[in-house]
Design a protein around this motif. Sequence first.
Motif, PDB file in Angstrom:
ATOM      1  N   ILE A 248      23.531   4.039 -16.436  1.00 33.31           N
ATOM      2  CA  ILE A 248      23.715   4.473 -17.819  1.00 33.31           C
ATOM      3  C   ILE A 248      22.617   3.910 -18.713  1.00 33.31           C
ATOM      4  O   ILE A 248      22.065   4.606 -19.570  1.00 33.31           O
ATOM      5  CB  ILE A 248      25.113   4.054 -18.320  1.00 33.31           C
ATOM      6  N   ILE A 249      22.283   2.647 -18.516  1.00 34.59           N
ATOM      7  CA  ILE A 249      21.201   2.025 -19.281  1.00 34.59           C
ATOM      8  C   ILE A 249      19.894   2.800 -19.093  1.00 34.59           C
ATOM      9  O   ILE A 249      19.201   3.134 -20.058  1.00 34.59           O
ATOM     10  CB  ILE A 249      21.010   0.558 -18.850  1.00 34.59           C
ATOM     11  N   THR A 250      19.562   3.108 -17.841  1.00 42.33           N
ATOM     12  CA  THR A 250      18.313   3.801 -17.525  1.00 42.33           C
ATOM     13  C   THR A 250      18.281   5.196 -18.134  1.00 42.33           C
ATOM     14  O   THR A 250      17.271   5.609 -18.736  1.00 42.33           O
ATOM     15  CB  THR A 250      18.129   3.899 -16.000  1.00 42.33           C
ATOM     16  N   PHE A 251      19.395   5.922 -18.013  1.00 45.90           N
ATOM     17  CA  PHE A 251      19.449   7.300 -18.512  1.00 45.90           C
ATOM     18  C   PHE A 251      19.247   7.355 -20.023  1.00 45.90           C
ATOM     19  O   PHE A 251      18.412   8.123 -20.528  1.00 45.90           O
ATOM     20  CB  PHE A 251      20.787   7.935 -18.122  1.00 45.90           C
ATOM     21  N   TYR A 252      19.979   6.517 -20.749  1.00 43.24           N
ATOM     22  CA  TYR A 252      19.895   6.586 -22.207  1.00 43.24           C
ATOM     23  C   TYR A 252      18.628   5.922 -22.741  1.00 43.24           C
ATOM     24  O   TYR A 252      18.149   6.275 -23.826  1.00 43.24           O
ATOM     25  CB  TYR A 252      21.153   6.012 -22.840  1.00 43.24           C
TER      26      TYR A 252
ATOM     27  N   PHE B 194      24.968  -1.491 -21.402  1.00 44.34           N
ATOM     28  CA  PHE B 194      24.605  -2.893 -21.138  1.00 44.34           C
ATOM     29  C   PHE B 194      25.781  -3.837 -21.346  1.00 44.34           C
ATOM     30  O   PHE B 194      25.830  -4.905 -20.744  1.00 44.34           O
ATOM     31  CB  PHE B 194      23.322  -3.332 -21.863  1.00 44.34           C
ATOM     32  N   ARG B 195      26.753  -3.446 -22.157  1.00 44.25           N
ATOM     33  CA  ARG B 195      27.959  -4.270 -22.264  1.00 44.25           C
ATOM     34  C   ARG B 195      28.733  -4.303 -20.944  1.00 44.25           C
ATOM     35  O   ARG B 195      29.323  -5.320 -20.574  1.00 44.25           O
ATOM     36  CB  ARG B 195      28.873  -3.709 -23.348  1.00 44.25           C
ATOM     37  N   ASN B 196      28.724  -3.175 -20.246  1.00 46.87           N
ATOM     38  CA  ASN B 196      29.488  -3.058 -19.002  1.00 46.87           C
ATOM     39  C   ASN B 196      28.611  -3.156 -17.756  1.00 46.87           C
ATOM     40  O   ASN B 196      29.072  -2.885 -16.654  1.00 46.87           O
ATOM     41  CB  ASN B 196      30.259  -1.732 -18.999  1.00 46.87           C
ATOM     42  N   GLN B 197      27.329  -3.527 -17.973  1.00 47.56           N
ATOM     43  CA  GLN B 197      26.390  -3.764 -16.870  1.00 47.56           C
ATOM     44  C   GLN B 197      26.286  -2.563 -15.926  1.00 47.56           C
ATOM     45  O   GLN B 197      26.349  -2.701 -14.703  1.00 47.56           O
ATOM     46  CB  GLN B 197      26.810  -5.024 -16.096  1.00 47.56           C
TER      47      GLN B 197
END
Length: 274
Positions: free
Chosen positions: A132-136, A125-128
């Motif tokens: 990656i957000i969805t996976f983790y 989320f820092r790098n939008q």
Amino acid sequence: MTEKRFAPDVLQHLFMAVEEDDYVDSQVSLPSVIDLSCSAEIVHSNYALCLQFWEDGVDREALLRLTLKQAVGDELSPVERMQYKYMRARFKHLRFAQRLYLRQHRAGFLFGKTTVYLGRFQDGFRNQKKDIITFYARLLRICLSAPAWRLMRYSLSHSRLASVEDFVAYRQGQIRTLKAYVTKPALTGREFHDVRKIISQQVSYYDTLRSIAPEHKEARQISRFLAAINGLMGDRHDVMVADDMHNRLSYDTPVALDDDIRQRLALLIERFPL
């Protein structure tokens, strides 16, 4: 382990110490020789404080709620980001404690994975980076579920502590590993991160020690010196992660250590009895 509890002011001292873990103080140095003397009481007390710091400061439902909110595209507010940051910091501090004080010198499987996933999610989320957000978020939904949480807590409170001799030998082994890395002209992102993990574990020891014993001036001095290295390396690592995520420079590309970081690491190795 027998349960040991600490007063709120001790927990507040540790919170403040952890908050300063990346503060770069150019004026602080190290004692001429770092004293490695320890006791079984220190090992026991330090782990107990780290465990209480996590138990009292991490709300499973609140952390899961923050994770799921960010995952559906609803950006966390500045206050919520700080809440996430503080809870993740308590995970990290206890993971360092597991590696330092437990007989096997490693984090429990579920706890270790959860700590890693919290970090990767934050990088996302820092790098939008939506993927990656969805996976983790999916992984964290499992790790932060009530059944997984019960298993995690049971494991944390039923771990066997290292002996004093083993604890000291482990710390010396870390510095030998550090010495091998520092002789390299350049480090990959993974090697750089390994160096920082060693520094983070060492600073966590002194942060915990000085929180229990505020009169321990040498512990504070060493923690401040290590925090400077940790801060410099943390800033650099954030850049390396962002460069990799945005395809500017691969995380596996060897990069030279900054002179300031290398000199501070060299002084630590010089003053650390091996």
